[in-house]
Design a protein around this motif. Structure first.
Motif, PDB file in Angstrom:
ATOM      1  N   ALA A 138       0.813  -1.212   0.000  1.00 12.87           N
ATOM      2  CA  ALA A 138       0.000   0.000   0.000  1.00 12.87           C
ATOM      3  C   ALA A 138       0.846   1.261   0.000  1.00 12.87           C
ATOM      4  O   ALA A 138       0.381   2.332  -0.405  1.00 12.87           O
ATOM      5  CB  ALA A 138      -0.929  -0.004   1.221  1.00 12.87           C
ATOM      6  N   VAL A 139       2.099   1.150   0.452  1.00 15.79           N
ATOM      7  CA  VAL A 139       2.973   2.324   0.540  1.00 15.79           C
ATOM      8  C   VAL A 139       4.120   2.262  -0.462  1.00 15.79           C
ATOM      9  O   VAL A 139       4.553   3.289  -0.984  1.00 15.79           O
ATOM     10  CB  VAL A 139       3.529   2.459   1.974  1.00 15.79           C
ATOM     11  CG1 VAL A 139       4.416   3.685   2.094  1.00 15.79           C
ATOM     12  CG2 VAL A 139       2.386   2.530   2.970  1.00 15.79           C
ATOM     13  N   LEU A 140       4.615   1.051  -0.745  1.00 15.37           N
ATOM     14  CA  LEU A 140       5.739   0.892  -1.664  1.00 15.37           C
ATOM     15  C   LEU A 140       5.261   0.220  -2.946  1.00 15.37           C
ATOM     16  O   LEU A 140       4.986  -0.988  -2.959  1.00 15.37           O
ATOM     17  CB  LEU A 140       6.842   0.039  -1.032  1.00 15.37           C
ATOM     18  CG  LEU A 140       7.582   0.636   0.166  1.00 15.37           C
ATOM     19  CD1 LEU A 140       8.608  -0.345   0.691  1.00 15.37           C
ATOM     20  CD2 LEU A 140       8.246   1.946  -0.217  1.00 15.37           C
ATOM     21  N   PRO A 141       5.162   0.938  -4.040  1.00 16.94           N
ATOM     22  CA  PRO A 141       4.712   0.332  -5.301  1.00 16.94           C
ATOM     23  C   PRO A 141       5.585  -0.832  -5.751  1.00 16.94           C
ATOM     24  O   PRO A 141       5.100  -1.752  -6.410  1.00 16.94           O
ATOM     25  CB  PRO A 141       4.788   1.501  -6.295  1.00 16.94           C
ATOM     26  CG  PRO A 141       4.677   2.734  -5.448  1.00 16.94           C
ATOM     27  CD  PRO A 141       5.362   2.392  -4.161  1.00 16.94           C
ATOM     28  N   ASN A 142       6.867  -0.805  -5.392  1.00 13.27           N
ATOM     29  CA  ASN A 142       7.779  -1.864  -5.811  1.00 13.27           C
ATOM     30  C   ASN A 142       7.593  -3.155  -5.028  1.00 13.27           C
ATOM     31  O   ASN A 142       8.331  -4.120  -5.239  1.00 13.27           O
ATOM     32  CB  ASN A 142       9.236  -1.401  -5.672  1.00 13.27           C
ATOM     33  CG  ASN A 142       9.619  -0.417  -6.754  1.00 13.27           C
ATOM     34  OD1 ASN A 142       9.082  -0.456  -7.858  1.00 13.27           O
ATOM     35  ND2 ASN A 142      10.544   0.473  -6.446  1.00 13.27           N
ATOM     36  N   ALA A 143       6.615  -3.187  -4.114  1.00 16.28           N
ATOM     37  CA  ALA A 143       6.305  -4.418  -3.396  1.00 16.28           C
ATOM     38  C   ALA A 143       4.915  -4.926  -3.750  1.00 16.28           C
ATOM     39  O   ALA A 143       4.383  -5.789  -3.063  1.00 16.28           O
ATOM     40  CB  ALA A 143       6.401  -4.181  -1.887  1.00 16.28           C
ATOM     41  N   LYS A 144       4.364  -4.423  -4.829  1.00 18.81           N
ATOM     42  CA  LYS A 144       2.976  -4.725  -5.188  1.00 18.81           C
ATOM     43  C   LYS A 144       2.932  -5.746  -6.319  1.00 18.81           C
ATOM     44  O   LYS A 144       3.786  -5.752  -7.212  1.00 18.81           O
ATOM     45  CB  LYS A 144       2.277  -3.434  -5.626  1.00 18.81           C
ATOM     46  CG  LYS A 144       0.790  -3.565  -5.880  1.00 18.81           C
ATOM     47  CD  LYS A 144       0.206  -2.212  -6.275  1.00 18.81           C
ATOM     48  CE  LYS A 144       0.372  -1.185  -5.180  1.00 18.81           C
ATOM     49  NZ  LYS A 144      -0.273   0.110  -5.512  1.00 18.81           N
TER      50      LYS A 144
END
Length: 463
Positions: A389-395
């Motif tokens: 939800a905060v880091l796009p690179n963890a989505k």
């Protein structure tokens, strides 16, 4: 020109997404060790396969290059033919320092079985150098750490979640941390490594590309030890290690999963991309080594599966090397061919294109290897949903690479412990151990779909 960017041990707070990383510090509680468990069976008569493997292991110790790789492949084939109790019993019976023990131990780890004792480190050992003493849990990070990643160019998108996962684990550690220096490998990984050495780093994470890792390992002894983020055809030089999320590992894990359930005749439905082909090849090889067979390999566009189901000997299980969207379209055709009740296993690519339970219910019951963090959670790391939800690179699909980067830090900080112990570490991608040749062996978590939602498969993970 190679780019170098230093990250101080205690950086100033960063805006936006990185503010979340700083907040993780108070939530992260370090990594968990997974103890080796289980008692090997009592020794029985020696198998002929073990006798032959012992002789080959003695030969391999005097060989190098392609000749050694070929001999080691023969050893792996012989060991793969042993059932679990025999492999456990005969591995435990090998005396300390025996040339075959490291091969037998690696075979045990690949099946998710416990080691009877730590690997023999006479040929491969890790020197922590002048680092401060280890903590009680084995935490002993470098003093000055270099990270080699493609920070620009075509591969930068893939490298970004690896970087962010590594830094999340790094900032979440409250104990002593090294200075971190990032080096851009887009203009040459070997040159980036040389610059990292010249600038006084005492450990290196990376590079990421298979060819880059191979070129580095082909140099032989390296002045600064490396944890490569891929697996090459060349084994790591003594004191160096490699860690990967390779499709071959998924194919091997799927084969072991099926064999444990007495599924020996497997129909494969595979896509045409290189990743899936590599997984299928590994599955086929492992099944063949252990008395199984791939009955057919058919494309995802196959319209009628009845001819494959009707073959002599039948089909025990189905292996999907396709993405979720393709699997949804295939399953009605599988059912029409009378194969709907067969065990079904897939690669982790099954998750690609999923996320809507109302559409994904058709995938219910398919088992696939997964990351511990995304399915079960990892102690000390917030849930995958909250991080994404905060880091796009963890989505989405990047979550796997984020977990990979997170574990790269854990391995680096605990490498001496992993090298000298039979214990594993519970990482974000699975249970992590390092074999006698410097390869990180990962026991993945297993998941399935239930009511269209990916959930842990409770009886599948053996640590």
């Amino acid at each position: 020109m190679t780019l170098s960017k230093s990250v101080p041990a205690r950086p100033r707070p960063r805006p936006l997404a990185w503010l979340f990383v700083a907040m993780l510090v108070s939530l992260l509680a370090g990594c968990a060790s997974v103890q080796t468990s289980g008692t090997p069976a009592a020794r029985g008569p020696r198998s002929e396969a073990m006798v032959q493997a012992e002789a080959l292991a003695q030969q391999a110790a005097t060989q190098g290059g392609a000749q050694r790789l070929q001999t080691e492949k023969q050893i792996d084939t012989l060991l793969a033919a042993l059932d679990n109790p025999t492999l456990q019993r005969e591995a435990a019976a090998l005396p300390a320092g025996h040339a075959l023990y490291n091969y037998a131990g690696r075979a045990l780890l690949r099946r998710g079985l416990p080691l009877p004792r730590p690997f023999d480190r006479s040929a491969w050992k890790f020197d922590a150098g002048n680092r401060p003493p280890a903590e009680s849990d084995g935490y002993r990070p470098p003093v000055k750490l270099a990270v080699l990643l493609p920070l620009s160019g075509n591969l930068a998108t893939a490298a970004a979640p690896v970087r962010d996962g590594l830094l999340t684990a790094y900032y979440g550690e409250t104990r002593r941390r090294p200075d971190v220096n990032f080096y851009d490998t887009s203009t040459g990984a070997s040159a980036a490594y040389d610059r990292a050495v010249a600038e006084g780093n005492d450990f290196v994470i990376g590079p990421l590309g298979r060819d880059e890792v191979g070129a580095l390992f082909n140099r032989g002894a390296l002045p600064v030890p490396v944890l490569a983020l891929n697996r090459a055809q060349v084994p790591p030089p003594a004191g160096n290690a490699s860690f990967s999320l390779s499709p071959e590992d998924e194919g091997l894990a799927a084969a072991e999963f099926l064999l444990d359930r007495n599924a020996r005749r497997v129909l494969v439905i595979g896509a045409e991309d290189d990743t899936q082909r590599r997984a299928v090849a590994a599955l086929r090889e492992r099944l063949g080594e252990r008395g199984g067979v791939v009955t057919d390999v058919v494309g995802e566009g196959t319209a009628d599966f009845a001819p494959f189901a009707a073959k002599d000997g039948g089909v025990d299980a189905i292996f999907f090397a396709v993405k979720g969207g393709s699997a949804r379209q295939l399953l009605p055709r599988i059912a029409l061919a009378g194969l709907g009740g067969k065990p079904r296993v897939a690669t982790s690519q099954l998750l690609s294109g999923t996320g809507k339970p109302e559409d994904d219910r058709v995938l219910d019951g398919i088992a696939f290897p997964s990351e511990s963090w995304t399915t079960r959670g990892v102690r000390g790391l917030p849930s995958a949903a909250s991080v994404a939800a905060v880091l796009p690179n963890a989505k989405g699909g990047a979550a796997r690479l984020f977990a990979f980067g997170y574990d790269a830090w854990l391995i680096t900080a605990h490498l001496e412990h992993l090298a000298n112990s039979a214990d594993g570490i519970a990482g974000a991608t699975g249970v992590l151990r390092i074999d006698g040749f410097g390869n990180v062996q990962r026991t993945p978590a297993w998941s399935t779909f239930s009511n269209g939602i990916a959930v842990p498969l409770a009886d599948a993970a053996r640590h």
